[in-house]
Motif scaffolding. Sequence first.
Motif, mmCIF file in Angstrom:
data_model
loop_
_atom_site.group_PDB
_atom_site.id
_atom_site.type_symbol
_atom_site.label_atom_id
_atom_site.label_comp_id
_atom_site.label_asym_id
_atom_site.label_seq_id
_atom_site.Cartn_x
_atom_site.Cartn_y
_atom_site.Cartn_z
ATOM 1 N N PRO A 190 0.844 -1.193 0.000
ATOM 2 C CA PRO A 190 0.000 0.000 0.000
ATOM 3 C C PRO A 190 0.880 1.244 0.000
ATOM 4 C CG PRO A 190 0.128 -0.920 2.187
ATOM 5 C CD PRO A 190 0.972 -1.787 1.308
ATOM 6 N N ASP A 191 0.276 2.418 -0.267
ATOM 7 C CA ASP A 191 1.115 3.619 -0.268
ATOM 8 C C ASP A 191 1.657 3.842 1.146
ATOM 9 O OD1 ASP A 191 -0.078 6.422 0.836
ATOM 10 O OD2 ASP A 191 -1.648 4.936 0.495
ATOM 11 N N PRO A 192 2.856 4.460 1.291
ATOM 12 C CA PRO A 192 3.574 4.475 2.575
ATOM 13 C C PRO A 192 2.765 5.044 3.742
ATOM 14 C CG PRO A 192 4.890 5.473 0.823
ATOM 15 C CD PRO A 192 3.572 5.164 0.232
ATOM 16 N N GLY A 193 1.915 6.015 3.462
ATOM 17 C CA GLY A 193 1.160 6.623 4.577
ATOM 18 C C GLY A 193 -0.199 5.994 4.779
ATOM 19 N N PHE A 194 -0.443 4.838 4.174
ATOM 20 C CA PHE A 194 -1.774 4.232 4.241
ATOM 21 C C PHE A 194 -2.256 4.078 5.683
ATOM 22 C CE2 PHE A 194 -4.800 0.768 4.472
ATOM 23 C CZ PHE A 194 -5.643 1.022 3.412
ATOM 24 N N TRP A 195 -1.382 3.576 6.558
ATOM 25 C CA TRP A 195 -1.791 3.271 7.934
ATOM 26 C C TRP A 195 -1.656 4.468 8.874
ATOM 27 C CZ3 TRP A 195 -4.551 -0.888 8.522
ATOM 28 C CH2 TRP A 195 -4.362 -1.969 7.662
ATOM 29 N N THR A 196 -0.885 5.475 8.480
ATOM 30 C CA THR A 196 -0.625 6.576 9.432
ATOM 31 C C THR A 196 -1.125 7.925 8.932
ATOM 32 O OG1 THR A 196 1.560 6.758 8.443
ATOM 33 C CG2 THR A 196 1.406 5.544 10.510
ATOM 34 N N ARG A 197 -1.906 7.916 7.850
ATOM 35 C CA ARG A 197 -2.441 9.200 7.368
ATOM 36 C C ARG A 197 -3.962 9.105 7.331
ATOM 37 N NH1 ARG A 197 -0.784 9.799 2.078
ATOM 38 N NH2 ARG A 197 1.361 9.569 2.734
ATOM 39 N N PRO A 198 -4.634 9.470 8.465
ATOM 40 C CA PRO A 198 -6.090 9.364 8.462
ATOM 41 C C PRO A 198 -6.687 10.328 7.431
ATOM 42 C CG PRO A 198 -5.236 9.793 10.661
ATOM 43 C CD PRO A 198 -4.116 10.011 9.714
ATOM 44 N N VAL A 218 -11.173 0.125 4.692
ATOM 45 C CA VAL A 218 -10.385 0.435 5.890
ATOM 46 C C VAL A 218 -10.637 1.877 6.294
ATOM 47 C CG1 VAL A 218 -8.067 0.522 6.890
ATOM 48 C CG2 VAL A 218 -8.594 -1.140 5.111
ATOM 49 N N TYR A 219 -10.878 2.069 7.602
ATOM 50 C CA TYR A 219 -11.012 3.432 8.134
ATOM 51 C C TYR A 219 -9.946 3.611 9.220
ATOM 52 C CZ TYR A 219 -12.844 7.653 10.142
ATOM 53 O OH TYR A 219 -12.971 8.945 10.587
ATOM 54 N N VAL A 220 -9.126 4.628 9.049
ATOM 55 C CA VAL A 220 -8.034 4.856 10.010
ATOM 56 C C VAL A 220 -8.315 6.111 10.825
ATOM 57 C CG1 VAL A 220 -5.576 5.385 10.260
ATOM 58 C CG2 VAL A 220 -6.316 3.725 8.570
ATOM 59 N N GLY A 221 -8.250 5.985 12.155
ATOM 60 C CA GLY A 221 -8.418 7.137 13.048
ATOM 61 C C GLY A 221 -7.149 7.333 13.866
ATOM 62 N N PRO A 240 1.361 9.423 19.109
ATOM 63 C CA PRO A 240 0.169 9.077 18.335
ATOM 64 C C PRO A 240 -0.221 7.610 18.510
ATOM 65 C CG PRO A 240 2.062 9.265 16.905
ATOM 66 C CD PRO A 240 2.539 9.616 18.274
ATOM 67 N N LEU A 241 -1.544 7.392 18.566
ATOM 68 C CA LEU A 241 -2.069 6.023 18.607
ATOM 69 C C LEU A 241 -3.116 5.938 17.497
ATOM 70 C CD1 LEU A 241 -2.218 3.275 20.127
ATOM 71 C CD2 LEU A 241 -4.225 4.198 21.252
ATOM 72 N N TYR A 242 -2.984 4.913 16.646
ATOM 73 C CA TYR A 242 -3.900 4.766 15.520
ATOM 74 C C TYR A 242 -4.854 3.618 15.796
ATOM 75 C CZ TYR A 242 -0.479 7.667 13.187
ATOM 76 O OH TYR A 242 0.354 8.688 12.868
ATOM 77 N N ALA A 243 -6.092 3.765 15.285
ATOM 78 C CA ALA A 243 -7.073 2.685 15.363
ATOM 79 C C ALA A 243 -7.649 2.522 13.970
ATOM 80 C CB ALA A 243 -8.161 3.040 16.357
#
Length: 580
Positions: free
Chosen positions: A292-300, A321-324, A332-335
Amino acid sequence: MNGVRPWRSLRVRLIASVVLVEVIMLSLLVWHNLGVIREAHADRLHDTATSMLQQITATAGSYLVEVDYASLEEYLRNIARHPELAYLVVTDRNGHTALSQGNPPAGPAPTPDAHPLAADDGRYDVQADIVFGDRPMGRVLMGLSLAQMEQAIADARDRSIAIAGAEIVLSILVTVLIGVHLTRRLGRLARAAQQVGAGDYDTEVPTGPADEVGMTAAAFNRMVKEVSQRTRRLQEALARERVIEETAIDGMITYGEDTRIRSSNPAMCELFGFDGQALSGQPASLLLDGEPDPGFWTRPTGRRREARGRRRDGSVFPLEVYVGRVEIHGEPLYAATLHDITERKQAETECKTLLEGNRFLIHKSLAVQEEERRHLARELHDELGQCMTAIQADAELIRETAGRDNPRIAASAGAILDISSRMYDAVHAMMRRLRPTVLDDLGLVAALEEAIGDWRARHPGIACELVTHGPLDDLGESVNISLYRIVQECLTNVARHAQADRVHIELMADGEIRLEVRDNGRGLEPGRPRRRGLGLLGIRERVEALGGRLEIDSTPGEGTCVKVSLPGKHPPQTGGRERP
Ligand SMILES: Nc1ncnc2c1ncn2[C@@H]1O[C@H](COP(=O)(O)OP(=O)(O)OP(=O)(O)O)[C@@H](O)[C@H]1O
Ligand SMILES: [Mg+2]
C-alpha cells in the motif's frame, strides 16, 4: 504501623530526635553549670585562704616577737577549727616549726598552689611571710582540703543529672503522647492510602480536629471520592469499548507510529484467520495484499478507503479500511476498522450487470417502440392513405356526375371531399409525429427545426429559439431519435406546466453531445411531489440507455433547465449556427 520498619517509623524518629537533642542540650548545660560551680567554689576557697593568711600574718608577728607561743597556739586553735583546714604550720625566722595544727605533710614544705584549681594533690597549699615592723619573723604554711569542694561539686552534678534525666523522661513522655496521637492519625491516612491503592474506593478516614492532619484527611477523602468517580467512569468506558470491540463484526486494530499492531479484536482474528494474540507485534502491512502507499496506515483521511486484504492462508478479499488517530501524552495512537466488503462487491457487480441488462432492454424496447411507430406510420400511409385517396377519387367522380342536375348530391360529394382532405392532413400529421420522416431524410437539425416550427404555430405566445454547434449530422439513428423525442417532451412540458414566454434550446457536439432546454417559467416547485408523469422518466431512460447523464436545474420562479449529455463519437468543433 503496617509495612513500616520500626526505625523508619515517624513516631520512633520523632522520639529519637527529641531525646538526642535533649541529651545534647542538657549535657552541655550540666557541663557548663559544673564548670561555674567549680570556679565559684575554688574562688571561695582562694578567698578563704587569703583572708586566713592575712589574719594570721597580721596577728602572729607580735606573738613571735614576744616568743609567746602559748598565746599563739591559743589563737591558732580557733582558726584551725575551720572545717576545710588540712594543716597549719608557723615557722620562726630560722625556718623551724614553732607551731603546727592539723596534719601537715611530712618532709619538705609543699610548694604553694597559685589557685585551688591548680592543686593536683587534693589540697590547696598556701604560704605567707610573717612580718613585724619591717622585720621578718617567720612564715605561715597552710593547706586547705579540696574534698569539701569536690563533694559540693559532685552533689551539684548529681542533682543536675537527676534533673536532666527527669526532664528527658518528661520530654519523652510528652513527645510520645504527641507522636502517638499524630502518628496514629497519619497511620490511618497511610493505611487508607494503601486500601485505595488496592482498589477499595469506599475508604474514608475520620478527619478529627481541623489541624493540618485533619485538613489533609479531608483533602484525602475528597480526592478518593473524585478518583472513585473517575475510575468508575473509566471502567464503564473501558467495558463499553471492550463490548463493542468484542462484539463488533468489523475487525479492529490499534498500532503506533511504527505500524506494529498492539491490539486486535476477535472479529479481526476471525476475518484474517489468525489465532488469539498472534497479530500482536506484527506490522499492519501484513494484512494487505501488495504494497500500500507508505502513509496508508498513518495518514487518516476521514473517509473509508478500499484495499485488498490478505488472509493468513494467502487468500485475497476486498476490504474497506477506516483509520483514526488520537494523541496520548504526545504519542500518536492509531485505530483502524477493517470491513470485509466481499458481499457488497458481489452485489455491486450483480447490480452493474443488471443495470447494463436493463439499459440494453430499454434501448431495445425504445428501438422496438420506434420500429412499431414507423410500422404504424407506414400502415397508416399505405392503407389509410390509399383508402382516403380512393374515397377522394370517388367523391370527385360523384360530384362531377351529379353536376348541376343534382346539386344536393354534388354538395354532399364536396363535403366528403373536404372531410377526407382534412382527415388526410390529420393522418399525415399523425404519421409525422409517429415517425418524423424528415429525420431520416434531412437529419436531426432539420427535423428539430420542423418540430419547433409546428410547436411555434401551436403556441404563438412563447418565443422559441434553437442554437446548434458542432457536427450534428452523423450522430446515429438512436441518438437522433432520442434527442428528437427529448426535445418534443420538453416542449410539451413547457407548454403544459411552465407558464413561460421564452424557450431556448441549445444542441452542441464538442467531444460529447450536449442538449439544454431552458425556459423562463415558474420552475419546478420544491418539496411538492411531482405528478406521476412519464415524460421526465422517459427522458431519463433514453439518456441512461445511451450511457449519458441527465440533470434538471430549476429555481422556483426562474424557470427550468433540462440538461442532457451523451457520449459522442465526434471530435470537438468550433463555430455554430443559430436558427431563430
Ligand atoms: N418545464 C417545466 N416547468 C415547470 N414544471 C415542469 C416542467 N417540466 C415538468 N414539470 C413538472 O414536472 C412534472 C413531471 O413532468 P412529466 O413530463 O414527467 O409528467 P407530465 O408532463 O405531468 O405527464 P406526461 O409527460 O406523462 O404526460 C410535471 O407534472 C410538472 O409539474
Ligand atoms: Mg410531460
